[in-house]
Design a protein around this motif. Structure first.
Motif, PDB file in Angstrom:
ATOM      1  N   THR A 440       0.855  -1.194   0.000  1.00 42.74           N
ATOM      2  CA  THR A 440       0.000   0.000   0.000  1.00 42.74           C
ATOM      3  C   THR A 440       0.887   1.238   0.000  1.00 42.74           C
ATOM      4  O   THR A 440       1.054   1.894   1.032  1.00 42.74           O
ATOM      5  CB  THR A 440      -0.918  -0.002   1.239  1.00 42.74           C
ATOM      6  OG1 THR A 440      -0.117  -0.133   2.424  1.00 42.74           O
ATOM      7  CG2 THR A 440      -1.899  -1.158   1.177  1.00 42.74           C
ATOM      8  N   THR A 442       0.677   4.327  -1.267  1.00 46.59           N
ATOM      9  CA  THR A 442       0.078   5.625  -0.948  1.00 46.59           C
ATOM     10  C   THR A 442      -0.139   5.762   0.555  1.00 46.59           C
ATOM     11  O   THR A 442       0.162   6.807   1.155  1.00 46.59           O
ATOM     12  CB  THR A 442      -1.254   5.789  -1.687  1.00 46.59           C
ATOM     13  OG1 THR A 442      -1.047   5.605  -3.088  1.00 46.59           O
ATOM     14  CG2 THR A 442      -1.835   7.166  -1.443  1.00 46.59           C
ATOM     15  N   ARG A 443      -0.646   4.709   1.163  1.00 49.34           N
ATOM     16  CA  ARG A 443      -0.863   4.735   2.608  1.00 49.34           C
ATOM     17  C   ARG A 443       0.461   4.858   3.353  1.00 49.34           C
ATOM     18  O   ARG A 443       0.568   5.597   4.340  1.00 49.34           O
ATOM     19  CB  ARG A 443      -1.590   3.456   3.024  1.00 49.34           C
ATOM     20  CG  ARG A 443      -1.824   3.341   4.524  1.00 49.34           C
ATOM     21  CD  ARG A 443      -2.468   2.006   4.848  1.00 49.34           C
ATOM     22  NE  ARG A 443      -2.597   1.813   6.286  1.00 49.34           N
ATOM     23  CZ  ARG A 443      -2.994   0.698   6.853  1.00 49.34           C
ATOM     24  NH1 ARG A 443      -3.316  -0.341   6.099  1.00 49.34           N
ATOM     25  NH2 ARG A 443      -3.082   0.593   8.151  1.00 49.34           N
ATOM     26  N   THR A 446       1.725   8.402   3.034  1.00 50.20           N
ATOM     27  CA  THR A 446       0.884   9.302   3.831  1.00 50.20           C
ATOM     28  C   THR A 446       1.188   9.158   5.323  1.00 50.20           C
ATOM     29  O   THR A 446       1.296  10.159   6.054  1.00 50.20           O
ATOM     30  CB  THR A 446      -0.597   9.008   3.560  1.00 50.20           C
ATOM     31  OG1 THR A 446      -0.862   9.135   2.162  1.00 50.20           O
ATOM     32  CG2 THR A 446      -1.483   9.975   4.326  1.00 50.20           C
ATOM     33  N   GLN A 447       1.319   7.916   5.777  1.00 49.13           N
ATOM     34  CA  GLN A 447       1.650   7.710   7.193  1.00 49.13           C
ATOM     35  C   GLN A 447       3.018   8.291   7.531  1.00 49.13           C
ATOM     36  O   GLN A 447       3.197   8.880   8.617  1.00 49.13           O
ATOM     37  CB  GLN A 447       1.608   6.222   7.521  1.00 49.13           C
ATOM     38  CG  GLN A 447       0.222   5.641   7.638  1.00 49.13           C
ATOM     39  CD  GLN A 447       0.207   4.273   8.298  1.00 49.13           C
ATOM     40  OE1 GLN A 447       1.246   3.654   8.510  1.00 49.13           O
ATOM     41  NE2 GLN A 447      -0.974   3.785   8.613  1.00 49.13           N
ATOM     42  N   LYS A 495      -0.673  -1.342  12.184  1.00 48.70           N
ATOM     43  CA  LYS A 495      -1.548  -0.452  11.433  1.00 48.70           C
ATOM     44  C   LYS A 495      -0.981   0.960  11.284  1.00 48.70           C
ATOM     45  O   LYS A 495      -1.387   1.695  10.375  1.00 48.70           O
ATOM     46  CB  LYS A 495      -2.923  -0.389  12.109  1.00 48.70           C
ATOM     47  CG  LYS A 495      -3.702  -1.695  12.023  1.00 48.70           C
ATOM     48  CD  LYS A 495      -5.094  -1.551  12.620  1.00 48.70           C
ATOM     49  CE  LYS A 495      -5.881  -2.850  12.494  1.00 48.70           C
ATOM     50  NZ  LYS A 495      -7.252  -2.726  13.065  1.00 48.70           N
ATOM     51  N   ALA A 539       3.310  10.867  -1.699  1.00 52.15           N
ATOM     52  CA  ALA A 539       1.958  10.331  -1.546  1.00 52.15           C
ATOM     53  C   ALA A 539       1.085  10.722  -2.736  1.00 52.15           C
ATOM     54  O   ALA A 539       0.294   9.911  -3.245  1.00 52.15           O
ATOM     55  CB  ALA A 539       1.342  10.831  -0.238  1.00 52.15           C
ATOM     56  N   GLN A 597      -7.200  -3.662  -0.841  1.00 46.79           N
ATOM     57  CA  GLN A 597      -7.118  -2.224  -0.602  1.00 46.79           C
ATOM     58  C   GLN A 597      -8.397  -1.500  -1.022  1.00 46.79           C
ATOM     59  O   GLN A 597      -8.663  -0.397  -0.571  1.00 46.79           O
ATOM     60  CB  GLN A 597      -5.939  -1.622  -1.371  1.00 46.79           C
ATOM     61  CG  GLN A 597      -4.593  -2.191  -1.002  1.00 46.79           C
ATOM     62  CD  GLN A 597      -3.504  -1.664  -1.916  1.00 46.79           C
ATOM     63  OE1 GLN A 597      -3.543  -0.535  -2.372  1.00 46.79           O
ATOM     64  NE2 GLN A 597      -2.510  -2.482  -2.188  1.00 46.79           N
TER      65      GLN A 597
END
Length: 740
Positions: A440, A442-443, A446-447, A495, A539, A597
């Motif tokens: 993932t 993009t996630r 971003t995180q 997570k 991102a 996803q």
């Protein structure tokens, strides 16, 4: 009496406290141990870097948080590839600076291309090798951008930066290996034992028809994840000591045989479901006793298989059952002919052949498990290798995306002449490569952006509110412990691990101490803004430039998965089974991860995986039997029945390359013609017993392919006419059992 009751209560309470402590130690206790080890390694690297008066001690501390893992083997594996990637990046830096240092546009363009290549390599290798590519690109940007501005000091700058990175790697490995080490090999032993026991239970449930279709799908997804995860764990464990290295090939073989056994079981289960749907009661009733026996045999009360040593007993039991199975199947077939002359013998022969093959595969799996009890064993030879490789198109997209991102940010830097533009560019190189290896991206990016913002806020407090009031290394370590502990703790939460990674890495980048501290709030804010902007740009790039959840890319993964049947039909036979099985499962794992996803994405990957494995194994078994035929003119490739089989294989290749109603009908017709041709060959001449059995096995594999082609629950059914009458191949009275 009262004293006895009090003593009993005290003993019970002590037992409860002890059990609670053991449970805490195995869960949260391990997290705290890892946290303390990470901090100890970081402070050790910082102290040595300051003692050696290296220019940027914070780089050594940052490296610790990049390579630190809970398992010692993971740290060593990551460190090995990180050092190798750093050295490659060093060489690339010196070459680029020597060629283009006087032309910033050419230098940044060449650096963008190099970063794109390294990003593609990081995306292609979904294991610790990705860190080698990550560091090769990141090091070139990190060292090259400042060095290009001052080319006369490029070599010294590059060498000091490599020294800082190497110091951090060595400190992480030293602390991880010597201070309360956690070994992946111990987890692997537990995983092997648990998976074998769970698979035995699953086999018994499937054979006894005590399992729902939805549970079968969930179990297949679980097996898929376990297969990939086991190989990742094995690649880590080999770094931990000679004991695991001596068994490495057997562990790879064990995983491969687990794959094969689970595939064979599912094929048998699917075939029996088709026969029941067709109301072939004679065949199903004749085979049902064998399923009951096998399920009971694998779950003998009082004799569970808990270790590799116990597996020897189970292997002997399976060997006895396997050796008696052909004779018993022949007897059942004879009775079936006498009592049910209208029975479709081809259905019985195909199902009994699959049953025998499953027993043989399960026996091999058990033997390999039993061999782990000894340090050396002959099963260590000829392993089936599995290496996770991302789809080639997805890899190319990751590389192009990384190069475009670097090019765009470099152009922005040149246009604005931003003093911190270099930070913007080289951080984007690292983030793009790191996120590309994530399912993932993009996630992940971003995180990491969120973690960087948090690091900027906490770092500002530490830099300007704490550092001016402390003196000496001990107080420095005390002051850094709370903010760094927060970041390490976040990395242990799956997570939000990306937030923890971004926080740890960029807290050190922004607020990590140097030998001489310079207090510059405006410079700090400018650097923090460059870091956050770089993360957000990454991102945005992952979200806009062909994101993994794009329907086109998902469809390409499925098409690549289907093409593994083409591999099974055409690749050299020597090692095709291992390549086919691992490649198909790896592609399905990637496609399934992408589907998860998106909530509205159809769950195609597992359905196509089942179909691909069914057809692929049947074709490989068919090719193996054809290859083993004696050099007799009756078995020559020019014979009509051999040409019929070749046409059927060609039709399957066309079907799985471009599935359509026309190619499905062509494959079904060619398979039916091949079955009729083989049956006619058996009637025309009387081959010796062994050769007759081989021809009957060939007939069974063709019949299995035919049943799979007309399966209404298969993804191929979408290409079938709405009302197709089930065309059943003619039954044959020839041949005995081919489970021999």
């Amino acid at each position: 009496m009262s004293d006895t009751a009090t003593a009993s209560a005290t003993s019970s309470n002590a037992t409860g406290v002890r059990a609670a402590f053991v449970d805490w130690w195995r869960t949260d206790g391990l997290t705290w141990i890892y946290l303390l080890k990470a901090l100890a390694a970081a402070f050790l690297a910082l102290a040595i870097a300051m003692r050696l008066d290296l220019p940027q001690p914070r780089t050594a501390m940052t490296t610790v948080f990049i390579v630190m893992q809970p398992q010692s083997g993971a740290v060593l594996a990551k460190s090995f590839y990180r050092i190798g990637g750093t050295l490659v990046g060093l060489v690339a830096t010196l070459v680029l600076v020597a060629l283009f240092s006087q032309h910033s546009e050419l230098f940044l363009g060449a650096l963008a291309i190099w970063t794109g290549i390294c990003t593609a390599g990081a995306a292609r290798n979904r294991n610790f090798r990705s860190y080698g590519f990550l560091l090769a690109g990141y090091t070139a940007a990190l060292i090259g951008i400042p060095a290009a501005q001052q080319p006369n000091g490029a070599f010294i700058s590059a060498m000091t930066r490599v020294s800082e990175v190497t110091l951090g790697v060595l400190c992480a490995g030293f602390v991880s290996a010597l201070v309360m080490p956690q070994h992946a090999s111990e987890q692997m032993r537990s995983a092997v034992r648990a998976r074998f026991s769970r698979f035995v239970d699953y086999v018994a449930a499937v054979l006894a028809r005590r399992i729902e279709p939805a549970h079968v799908e969930r179990t297949n997804a679980q097996f898929l994840a376990e297969f990939v995860g086991f190989e990742a764990m094995r690649s880590i464990a080999v770094f931990e000591g000679p004991e695991t290295r001596l068994r490495s090939n057997r562990l790879a073989r064990l995983n491969s045989e687990f794959m094969t056994a689970s595939t064979r079981l599912h094929a048998l289960h699917q075939l029996m479901n088709r026969l029941r749907a067709q109301e072939a009661t004679e065949t199903t009733e004749a085979l049902e006793p064998y399923f009951v026996e096998l399920g009971t045999l694998m779950q003998t009360p009082g004799e569970p298989v808990l270790s590799a040593a116990d597996a020897s007993r189970a292997a002997q039991t399976l060997q006895t059952y396997k050796s008696e199975l052909p004779r018993r199947v022949r007897q059942t077939r004879t009775v079936l002919i006498e009592t049910r002359p209208d029975c479709a013998l081809l259905d019985f022969d195909t199902a009994s052949e699959l049953l025998y093959r499953f027993v043989d595969d399960m026996h091999a799996y058990t033997l390999t498990y039993a061999s782990l009890a000894t340090a050396t064993h002959e099963r260590e030879r000829s392993p089936e290798r599995y290496e996770p490789k991302t789809n080639a198109v997805a890899t190319a997209i990751a590389g192009v995306r990384g190069a475009l991102l670097m090019g765009a940010l470099s152009a922005f830097w040149i246009a604005t002449a931003w003093p911190n533009g270099g930070t913007l560019v080289f951080v984007a190189a690292a983030t793009a490569a790191l996120a590309s290896s994530s399912p993932t991206p993009t996630r992940m990016a971003t995180q990491m952006s969120i973690g960087t913002v948090l690091a900027a806020i906490v770092g500002f407090v530490v830099e300007f509110g704490v550092y001016p009031h402390i003196d000496g290394l001990p107080m420095l370590c005390v002051a850094l412990t709370p903010p760094l502990a927060l970041g390490v703790f976040l990395t242990t939460r799956p997570k939000i691990a990306g937030i923890g990674a971004g926080y740890c890495i960029f807290f050190c980048t922004l607020a990590g101490p140097d030998n001489v501290t310079r207090y510059d709030p405006s410079g700090y804010a400018d650097s923090a803004f460059a870091l956050v902007l770089s993360m957000l740009a990454c991102a945005l790039a992952f979200a806009l430039i062909v994101p993994p959840s794009t329907p086109w890319l998902r469809a390409h993964f499925i098409a690549d998965l289907r093409r593994q049947v083409v591999l099974a039909c055409r690749a050299p036979l020597a090692r095709v089974r291992g390549r086919f099985e691992s490649r198909a499962r790896d592609l399905a794992f990637q496609a399934h991860a992408i589907e998860q996803q998106t909530s509205d994405a159809p769950r195609e990957a597992l359905a196509w995986l089942v179909v691909v494995l069914e057809f692929g194994h049947a074709v490989i078994d068919l090719r193996g039997e054809l290859e083993a035929l004696p050099p007799d003119p009756r078995y020559a490739a020019s014979m009509p029945w051999r040409r019929g089989i070749s046409r059927a294989r060609g039709a399957l290749v066309a079907l799985f390359e471009r599935p359509s109603a026309r190619s499905l009908d062509a494959a079904l017709a060619a398979t039916i013609d091949a079955i009729a041709a083989v049956q006619q060959a058996l009637i025309t001449f009387e081959p010796p017993r062994d050769e007759r059995h081989r021809l009957q096995r060939i007939l069974s594999y063709l019949h299995f392919v035919r049943t799979a082609l007309i399966d209404p629950h298969s993804p191929l059914a979408a290409f079938a006419p709405a009302a197709r009458e089930d065309v059943r191949a003619g039954t044959s009275e020839t041949g005995a059992s081919h489970a021999s």
